[in-house]
Each structure stands twice: as structure tokens, then as C-alpha cells.
Design a protein around this motif. Structure first.
Motif: not given
Length: 51
Positions: A8-11, A13-19, A36-44
Motif C-alpha cells: 500500500g505504501l508503494c502504490r 501517490g504516483v500510482v494513484d495519480r496514474h490511475l 524510497r520513502a515507503a521503504a524508509e517508513t516500512f523499515m522504521a
């Protein structure tokens, strides 16, 4: 649960804008930044054992 949250974090933003047909000319760069921001959030949240 963690996999669903990361997906969900990866999708977001930009994916929603594409859709919705709202992606701009910088969509690839924006997508990379957002993933990248999603990965940082997830790892935190999931990347470390509780203290």
C-alpha cells in the motif's frame, strides 16, 4: 499484514495519480522518490525489533 502495508505504501501517490490520469512528466522520478520513502517508513515500523 506487513506485506500488505508495504504494498500500500508503494502504490500510494504516483500510482494513484496514474490511475486517475493525473501523472505529470516527472512521474518516474516521483515514483522512485515515493517508493524510497515507503521503504524508509516500512523499515522504521517493521525493520527493527522493539526496544
Amino acid at each position: 499484514m506487513a506485506a500488505q502495508q508495504f504494498s500500500g505504501l508503494c502504490r500510494a501517490g504516483v500510482v494513484d495519480r496514474h490511475l486517475h490520469g493525473l501523472a505529470g512528466p516527472d512521474a518516474i522520478a516521483e515514483g522512485r522518490f515515493e517508493v524510497r520513502a515507503a521503504a524508509e517508513t516500512f523499515m522504521a515500523a517493521w525493520g527493527r525489533a522493539p526496544a
